[in-house]
Structure formats: C-alpha cells, structure tokens
Design a protein around this motif. Sequence first.
Motif, PDB file in Angstrom:
ATOM      1  N   GLY A  22      43.278  50.857  42.635  1.00  0.00           N
ATOM      2  CA  GLY A  22      42.729  51.899  41.768  1.00  0.00           C
ATOM      3  C   GLY A  22      43.813  52.853  41.277  1.00  0.00           C
TER       4      GLY A  22
ATOM      5  N   THR B  48      37.701  47.798  33.611  1.00  0.00           N
ATOM      6  CA  THR B  48      37.106  47.938  34.938  1.00  0.00           C
ATOM      7  C   THR B  48      37.144  46.642  35.734  1.00  0.00           C
ATOM      8  OG1 THR B  48      34.960  47.600  33.942  1.00  0.00           O
ATOM      9  CG2 THR B  48      35.610  49.870  34.377  1.00  0.00           C
TER      10      THR B  48
ATOM     11  N   ARG C 128      35.578  53.745  38.767  1.00  0.00           N
ATOM     12  CA  ARG C 128      35.032  53.469  37.444  1.00  0.00           C
ATOM     13  C   ARG C 128      34.419  54.733  36.863  1.00  0.00           C
ATOM     14  NH1 ARG C 128      31.400  48.147  37.068  1.00  0.00           N
ATOM     15  NH2 ARG C 128      32.998  47.514  38.527  1.00  0.00           N
TER      16      ARG C 128
ATOM     17  N   ASP D 194      36.612  49.643  41.653  1.00  0.00           N
ATOM     18  CA  ASP D 194      35.384  49.967  42.390  1.00  0.00           C
ATOM     19  C   ASP D 194      34.577  51.056  41.662  1.00  0.00           C
ATOM     20  OD1 ASP D 194      36.067  52.633  43.313  1.00  0.00           O
ATOM     21  OD2 ASP D 194      37.507  51.646  44.622  1.00  0.00           O
ATOM     22  N   ILE D 195      33.326  51.187  42.091  1.00  0.00           N
ATOM     23  CA  ILE D 195      32.375  52.001  41.335  1.00  0.00           C
ATOM     24  C   ILE D 195      32.828  53.450  41.205  1.00  0.00           C
ATOM     25  CG2 ILE D 195      30.041  52.990  41.384  1.00  0.00           C
ATOM     26  CD1 ILE D 195      29.029  50.396  42.419  1.00  0.00           C
ATOM     27  N   GLU D 196      33.368  54.008  42.297  1.00  0.00           N
ATOM     28  CA  GLU D 196      33.751  55.417  42.276  1.00  0.00           C
ATOM     29  C   GLU D 196      34.859  55.657  41.263  1.00  0.00           C
ATOM     30  OE1 GLU D 196      35.016  58.706  45.533  1.00  0.00           O
ATOM     31  OE2 GLU D 196      34.066  56.853  46.204  1.00  0.00           O
TER      32      GLU D 196
END
Length: 311
Positions: A139, A163, A171, A167-169
């Motif tokens: 990230g 993306t 993103r 990871d979602i956070e």
Amino acid sequence: MNALEIHDLHKTYANGHQALRGIDLEVEQGEFFALLGPNGAGKSTCIGIVSSLVRKTSGEVRIFGDAIDRDPIAAKSHLGVVPQEFNFNIFEPVEEIIANQGGYQGVPPRQVRQRTEQLLRELDLWDKRRVQARELSGGMKRRLMIARALIHRPRLLILDEPTAGVDIELRRSMWDYMRRINEQGTTIILTTHYLEEAEQMCRRVAIIDHGRIVTNDRMKHLLRQLDCETFVLNAREPLGQLPPRIGPFALRRIDEHTLEADLPKPHSLNELMHALDGLGIAVDSLRNKSNRLEELFLRLTGKPLETEQNA
Ligand code: ADP
C-alpha cells in the motif's frame, strides 16, 4: 478546454494484433473520468500511448492541446501517470525517488523539496522518507507511485487499474485523496474493469471493448439502464408452461427446474416470490445472474461481454 483529445487512434502490435481500432475520446478539464472495459479491451494500450510508452500506429492524441508527437515535452509536462506495476528503483530512498522525478520534470530544487514534503505528508509517507522503497508495504509503494506522479503538479493524472491488489482501507483513503485533488482542479482518468469502482468515483465513463469505444456517457445515464436485475431461480418441482411475464416481472424458462426473472426497480425480491407463489412455483434457491458490467454491456451492445479469455 479538453484535458485529453484522442482522434481515430489505432494500434497494431508487432505480432499483428489490433489492440486499438479507431478510438475517439474527449475528456474535459476538471473531469473525473473512467475508461472502463474487460481485460484485454485495450485500456492499457490507450494509456500507454497517451503517456508515450507505447507507439501509436496512427491517429492523434493531444494533452491540453499539445500533440504527443509534435509537442512531446509540453504534452508530457501536463501529465502524471500511475502505472499498474511498481517501476521505481527499490534500493532508492522514498524521498529521493520523488525528488529525482521532480528534477527530471524540470521542477526547481527548492520547489521539489517543498512539494516532496507536502506530498509525503499528505500520503502518509513522511515517516518513511529515508527508507528504501523495497522496505515499504504494498500500500505504501502504491502511495509512493502517486506522490511521484504528482511532483510536477500535472493537470491531468492517469491511474491505470489503481486498486489492483490494494486493500479496502487504503482504497478508501486513496479515493478520498483523489477526490480532493480533483476538486482542486486536477483532471483524473482512471482505467478499471470494475464498474463499482468507476461508479463511486466518476461522473463520466467511456467503455472500451475490443479496441473500440462502445459508449461514452454520464455515469448517471448509464446506470439508469441498469435499473433491472436478472435472477436465476431453481424451482423445487418441475416447471410447466410459464407465462412470459407476471405483473412487472418478465419470466423465461431455462430448463425443467430453472427459470430467469427480471426484477425492475423499485420492485422487491419479496414481491417476485409472491408472484411466483401465485403461479404455484416454489423456489429452492436463487442467484443474481451476472455482474453489472456484463449486464451493462449486454444492454448497450446486445451481445455478451467477451474477455480475452473467452473471446
Ligand atoms: P486492457 O488494459 O484493457 O486489459 P491491453 O491494452 O493490455 O488491454 O491489451 C489489449 C490487447 O492487446 C490484448 O489482446 C493484449 O493481449 C494485446 N497486447 C497488449 N500488449 C501487447 C504486445 N506488447 N504485443 C502484442 N499484443 C499485445
């Protein structure tokens, strides 16, 4: 003023593969624009040409009015690109990677220092400024790529599948940041094969398939076409004759135990179940038929979406 103008762009690779078959595209200054399409559609080829990494076969590309072949230096000065692959020297410290890019872009040293600090702070990398890039997490590497692309304050930022593997956070914080710089005036184009991603971020979207633009519209207009979902239902008992529709729901018999039903908004799955119950059909299980990008393609082109794998 258009941030990007592409006219009749063709690309045939050395092996004879026609990756782009005449693309026309205009992206207005200030847009947050998505170039959407399945794998193999030609998105990266298109971005590669715009960023002068891939040579076009024919056609014209202008960035803020400057043609990439006639005014390459001016055209490049407007552009920041975040490619899919990490392509920095992993043994170099973070701040040097950004500063070197600033120097390469002709930014005066004092400004390079100021902006490097600003970008590293904004992207939460300030504590890592002296660390070699290889020591960063995935990230952080992605954020480093973004900082590097922004050091010369490009008016157009292109993100190629931003993306992938994020990871979602991250993103979410990445999108917050992109939204902020877009509001401050940077035009942003992203490529993605996720409709959901484009949907959250972008006002306009072009869809590319087999090297051609199949649509270019406001996201809102496109999504309106998706106000209907198709479900595949498994019936407990063998199905007899089916009426073509019941109430608002179109029905299709697929085989003895399977039927498809279209569920237009704002009707609920519950209402559909009631309606089927009225026909004496008990449903054992159901699934949503397709992902929304596939659905959108089908509606726009009348044919199913083909990917590189099944083309
Ligand atoms: P996308 O980014 O939409 O997934 P690409 O632009 O990467 O699509 O690829 C478009 C098509 O061109 C694909 O069929 C791909 O296999 C082909 N392609 C990409 N790069 C090359 C290359 N260097 N040589 C030959 N064919 C290529």
